[in-house]
Design an enzyme around this catalytic site. Structure first.
Site: not given
Length: 253
Positions: A140, A147, A225
């Site tokens: 990130h 996300d 995730e």
């Protein structure tokens, strides 16, 4: 000395040309390239696993490298043909925010905190790093990791203001137009793993739809995730620490 200087400059030049190498000048606002993608940036609010607005998030704005934003725009275009769209929860993340996650995990009594109990009900805070839910270095911070989830096209889920009842393993977000993925975003739990067996058929199909669209555009998924994708995969360069704020967007190196 001149030879060493020449070698250093050559290596620096090679680095800037390597696939995946990120420069400050590469960053753009996602809204400039893909205005149709909904932004619901959770770390700019107190409704996240830390229970507070995360340091470095001055605005609820998605900033990414240009290639990543362009790839997301292509995903959005394809999903619109299915009556779906993207919603981003987190994009570029300053290094100070990553450091704040580490500090948060070390706070005395943090496992009794309501936000922690909601977003990580089964894993002690200090174990979240070892189990791969939080990292001390993040893609990130290099601007190519995002996300995100799926929404019904035209839905505008608002930024949350309070934690729902229960914990993240319940699909609370579905009422806001988000497709049900079996857990909320940032649910640091086995139920968030892509191949989790404890989700329904509809939840699994929704995950498959997101994954297929993202992989087709060149993104790499993270198995623990369902919301986490990187583009291009494999960049291990240095991160950045300018704040999440359009006014702070770097103009160049």
């Amino acid at each position: 000395m001149r030879l060493l200087t020449h070698i250093a400059l050559l290596l620096a030049g090679i680095w800037t040309m390597l696939p995946g190498a990120v420069r400050a000048a590469d960053f753009v606002l996602l809204s400039d390239l893909a205005p149709g993608i909904v932004q619901s940036m959770r770390y700019a609010t107190p409704v996240n696993f830390t229970g507070a607005r995360v340091p470095g998030y001055k605005t609820a704005t998605c900033i990414l490298t240009r290639p990543t934003a362009e790839a997301l725009a292509a995903v959005q275009e394809q999903l619109e043909m299915q009556g779906l769209g993207l919603v981003v929860f987190d994009c570029y993340r300053p290094e100070r925010a990553v450091a704040a996650f580490v500090d948060w995990s070390r706070k005395p009594g943090i496992d009794d905190d309501r936000a922690k109990q909601f977003f990580a009900p089964a894993v002690p805070a200090r174990r979240l790093f070892a189990q791969g839910y939080i990292a001390t270095r993040s893609g990130h911070s290099r601007g190519h990791t995002v996300d995100l989830g799926l929404i019904t096209l035209g839905a505008m889920p608002p930024l949350p203001t309070t934690l729902p009842a229960g914990d993240c393993t319940s699909p609370q977000d579905a009422a806001d137009g988000l497709l049900d993925m079996g857990s909320s975003f940032d649910c640091l739990d086995r139920k968030s793993w892509f191949g989790a067996k404890c989700v329904t058929g509809t939840q699994a199909r929704n995950r498959d739809t997101l994954r297929a669209a993202m992989i087709a555009a060149g993104f790499s998924p993270y198995e623990k995730e369902w919301w986490h994708y990187s583009y291009p995969p494999g960049d291990s360069g240095s991160g950045f620490d300018f704040p999440v704020d359009p006014a702070a967007l770097p103009a160049g190196d």
